[in-house]
Design a protein around this motif. Structure first.
Motif, PDB file in Angstrom:
ATOM      1  N   GLU A 291      10.579  61.468  18.850  1.00 38.28           N
ATOM      2  CA  GLU A 291      10.579  60.015  19.115  1.00 38.28           C
ATOM      3  C   GLU A 291      11.990  59.524  19.438  1.00 38.28           C
ATOM      4  O   GLU A 291      12.171  58.624  20.248  1.00 38.28           O
ATOM      5  N   ASN A 292      12.992  60.099  18.766  1.00 42.53           N
ATOM      6  CA  ASN A 292      14.365  59.631  18.959  1.00 42.53           C
ATOM      7  C   ASN A 292      15.039  60.287  20.153  1.00 42.53           C
ATOM      8  O   ASN A 292      16.044  59.800  20.651  1.00 42.53           O
TER       9      ASN A 292
ATOM     10  N   ARG B 150      18.941  53.429  18.225  1.00 41.71           N
ATOM     11  CA  ARG B 150      17.575  53.981  18.303  1.00 41.71           C
ATOM     12  C   ARG B 150      17.213  54.692  17.004  1.00 41.71           C
ATOM     13  O   ARG B 150      16.042  54.795  16.661  1.00 41.71           O
ATOM     14  N   ASP B 151      18.222  55.177  16.272  1.00 39.73           N
ATOM     15  CA  ASP B 151      17.973  55.842  14.991  1.00 39.73           C
ATOM     16  C   ASP B 151      17.795  54.871  13.832  1.00 39.73           C
ATOM     17  O   ASP B 151      17.740  55.300  12.678  1.00 39.73           O
ATOM     18  N   GLY B 152      17.758  53.595  14.102  1.00 43.89           N
ATOM     19  CA  GLY B 152      17.422  52.638  13.045  1.00 43.89           C
ATOM     20  C   GLY B 152      18.592  52.018  12.324  1.00 43.89           C
ATOM     21  O   GLY B 152      18.385  51.235  11.394  1.00 43.89           O
TER      22      GLY B 152
ATOM     23  N   ASN C 279      13.199  55.265  13.643  1.00 41.72           N
ATOM     24  CA  ASN C 279      13.249  55.013  15.078  1.00 41.72           C
ATOM     25  C   ASN C 279      12.964  53.528  15.288  1.00 41.72           C
ATOM     26  O   ASN C 279      11.896  53.045  14.928  1.00 41.72           O
ATOM     27  N   THR C 280      13.952  52.839  15.831  1.00 44.39           N
ATOM     28  CA  THR C 280      13.877  51.371  15.869  1.00 44.39           C
ATOM     29  C   THR C 280      13.779  50.876  17.299  1.00 44.39           C
ATOM     30  O   THR C 280      14.378  51.459  18.206  1.00 44.39           O
ATOM     31  N   ARG C 281      13.018  49.810  17.503  1.00 43.38           N
ATOM     32  CA  ARG C 281      12.925  49.181  18.835  1.00 43.38           C
ATOM     33  C   ARG C 281      14.068  48.216  19.041  1.00 43.38           C
ATOM     34  O   ARG C 281      14.856  48.351  19.942  1.00 43.38           O
TER      35      ARG C 281
ATOM     36  N   ASN D 278      10.328  48.440  14.057  1.00 38.39           N
ATOM     37  CA  ASN D 278      10.412  49.905  14.068  1.00 38.39           C
ATOM     38  C   ASN D 278       9.243  50.566  14.795  1.00 38.39           C
ATOM     39  O   ASN D 278       8.129  50.049  14.814  1.00 38.39           O
TER      40      ASN D 278
ATOM     41  N   ARG E 174       3.044  50.739  15.899  1.00 39.43           N
ATOM     42  CA  ARG E 174       4.447  50.697  16.277  1.00 39.43           C
ATOM     43  C   ARG E 174       4.768  49.275  16.755  1.00 39.43           C
ATOM     44  O   ARG E 174       3.873  48.578  17.254  1.00 39.43           O
TER      45      ARG E 174
END
Ligand code: DHE
Length: 513
Positions: free
Chosen positions: A48-49, A180-182, A203-205, A220, A250
């Protein structure tokens, strides 16, 4: 002739190989990227990342290292086969969905600088409201640029892979970034000092700041949560599970809607928009329901805590969206990119369809007036055009053919010109300038031939603009907004997004919010 291995030997060899690569990972990567691949001083290594990095590029990074980071080169230590196996491993899902709950979030919290230790006056001679933040993706740095003299003031390392717009406190003093890693980071614009950090997700938007400056809301992808933080020191206020009808989802994006004093959230796996009021006197959401006007259209999500979500059902999933200037209506693009819709946040239902194909990138749209008309223009990620929509009738009034599909669009209240890139097509070095009075393209510029050029941000008064040449030895180009003449180049490492304090905190119609 090839020698064939007996079947039993092949079966025995498969787990052995898996053990080998796991051991290799533990020995070579785990110290920096975490034994669980969730990241430590290095970024998370989860499919995802890693979505933005092609496996072949990842192999190159393992072999050659990554400049200006602590990632070393492994080509003298590992064979080509071993590098390939490691890359294959990090692109495969971890066996169980990792946990990232309140306790993990709180444990990651760091307060680095106290507000009391900051200067009370700007230590530079420039309008603090006309500063820019520039995100340099090449080596994961951020530059703060003085927008009066167009010169960099500070440059500092950011978390790996920042994404989405930088967000400011309402007074413009602090900037918030999401990686992107939060990781959420807060930085003082006047000194470039890191104030605090917290890892809100795996994993963050993106992150949104409440219009009163008190709260941040993080959306997230992993895990399926929204995370409310105190904007002051980034401490955790609440984890909101994103779930409904027995499913989790998500987050596509979260934005603040200033006149409503609420966060509005689009979801990827539920056909709903959520609205999360944050004003102290917001109507309560009781037992999961709040002042329902039309049965079935509005429900709340019963989480414990201050923040409660009102659910608005939508006829489709919304991947990308855009507000009208009054923040009553949401223009959404459906997942298949073939159509769009308008949702009224007060009526809590769809009020119109939009004739929007070609995957419009609504988040990059701009609003401008043309006489009595209020128009919205958006580029498309999959079609070579800009669509212009009347925000009262919701009709598409014009499709402006461009040289290629584009990513970002920008304008300013004091300039009649809107700038759009065509970087999703072959002509990645071209920028096209649209006269918003005639809806015609008046000029195509290529300030850096053959190089990826995109993303404009105007200065505070709309007289100049910054344009990114988004390559390793790239630059931010300063351009006169009237004559389109180049004034200056600031060398930068793959700059992408640039964010002017004033345009952001006043929610200018020409920029993203
Ligand atoms: Fe972005 C903003 C989604 C790929 C650079 N991007 C946003 C926002 C969303 C979004 C929802 C608004 C968040 C905000 O500002 O708070 N982006 C997506 C995608 O779904 C997509 C297509 C696939 C993905 O990887 O997630 C995507 N984005 C990219 C890129 O490939 C870009 C060019 C390079 C990168 O850094 O990954 C990119 N996105 C940006 C930038 C912004 C952004 C620079 C902020 C624009 C602004 O001016 O506000």
């Amino acid at each position: 002739m090839k020698r064939l291995l007996p079947l039993a030997l092949v079966l025995l060899a498969v787990p052995a190989l898996a053990d080998d690569v796991n051991r290799l990972y533990t020995e070579t990567c785990a110290a920096c990227h975490g034994a669980d691949r969730l990241g430590a001083i290095g970024p998370a290594l989860l499919p995802e990342n890693l979505g933005r990095l092609k496996p072949a590029e990842a192999e190159k990074v393992v072999a050659e290292g990554r400049a200006a980071t602590q990632m070393p080169a492994f080509k003298d230590q590992l064979s080509g086969e071993q590098i390939k196996a490691l890359v294959k491993l990090v692109y495969s899902p971890v066996p169980a969905l990792p946990l990232w709950r309140a306790e993990e979030i709180t444990a990651s919290h760091l307060v680095v600088t106290r507000t009391a230790d900051l200067p009370v006056k700007p230590p530079f001679k420039a309008d603090p409201m006309n500063l820019f933040t520039v995100v340099e993706g090449g080596d994961h740095h951020v530059s703060i640029v003085d927008g009066d003299h167009m010169k960099p003031l500070y440059r500092f390392q950011s978390r790996f892979a920042l994404h989405g717009g930088a967000k400011y406190s309402p007074d413009g003093r602090f900037v918030y970034f999401a990686s992107r890693d939060g990781w959420i980071s807060k930085v003082d614009m006047w000194t470039g000092k890191l104030m605090a950090e917290i890892r809100a997700g795996i994993n963050t938007r993106n992150v949104a700041v409440s219009d009163d400056g008190r709260f941040l809301m993080v959306g997230n992808v992993l895990p399926h949560t929204l995370v409310a933080l105190d904007a002051n020191d980034l401490s955790l206020l609440q984890v909101i599970p994103v779930e409904g009808d027995g499913k989790t989802s998500r987050v596509s994006a979260v934005y603040t809607a200033p006149p409503r004093h609420s966060f509005v959230v689009a979801l990827r796996d539920l056909e709903e928009i959520w609205e999360i009021p944050y004003a102290d006197d917001a109507a309560p959401v009781i037992n999961g329901l709040a002042h329902s006007r039309e049965k079935g259209l509005e429900e709340g999500v019963g989480t414990d805590g201050r923040f409660q979500a009102l659910r608005i059902r939508t006829p489709d999933y919304l991947d990308d969206f855009f507000f009208d200037p009054g923040y009553e209506k949401v223009m959404g693009a459906s997942r298949d990119g073939k159509k769009g819709m308008v949702i009224d946040l007060d009526l809590k239902r769809k009020i119109a369809d939009l004739d929007l194909g070609g995957m419009p990138h609504l988040g990059s749209g701009i609003v401008f007036r043309q006489g009595e008309r209020l128009l919205m223009a958006t580029p498309h990620l999959k079609e070579a055009m800009v669509s212009v929509i009347d925000m009262r009738t919701w009709e598409t009034v014009k499709r402006i053919p461009t040289l290629g599909p584009g990513f970002f669009m920008r304008g300013h209240e004091n300039s009649p010109y809107a700038w759009v890139d065509v970087s999703m097509g072959k002509e990645r070095d071209a920028m096209q300038i649209i006269d918003t009075r005639t809806l015609e393209i008046v000029k195509t510029v290529r300030p850096a031939k053959g190089r990826l050029t995109r993303h404009v941000e105007f200065n505070r008064d709309g007289t100049k603009l910054l344009l990114s040449v988004s390559e390793k030895d790239g630059a931010v180009i300063v351009i006169d907004a009237k004559s389109f003449a180049e004034e200056k180049r600031l060398p930068m490492n793959a700059p992408i997004g640039k964010y002017n304090v004033w345009n952001k905190i006043t929610y200018s119609n020409g920029t993203s919010h």
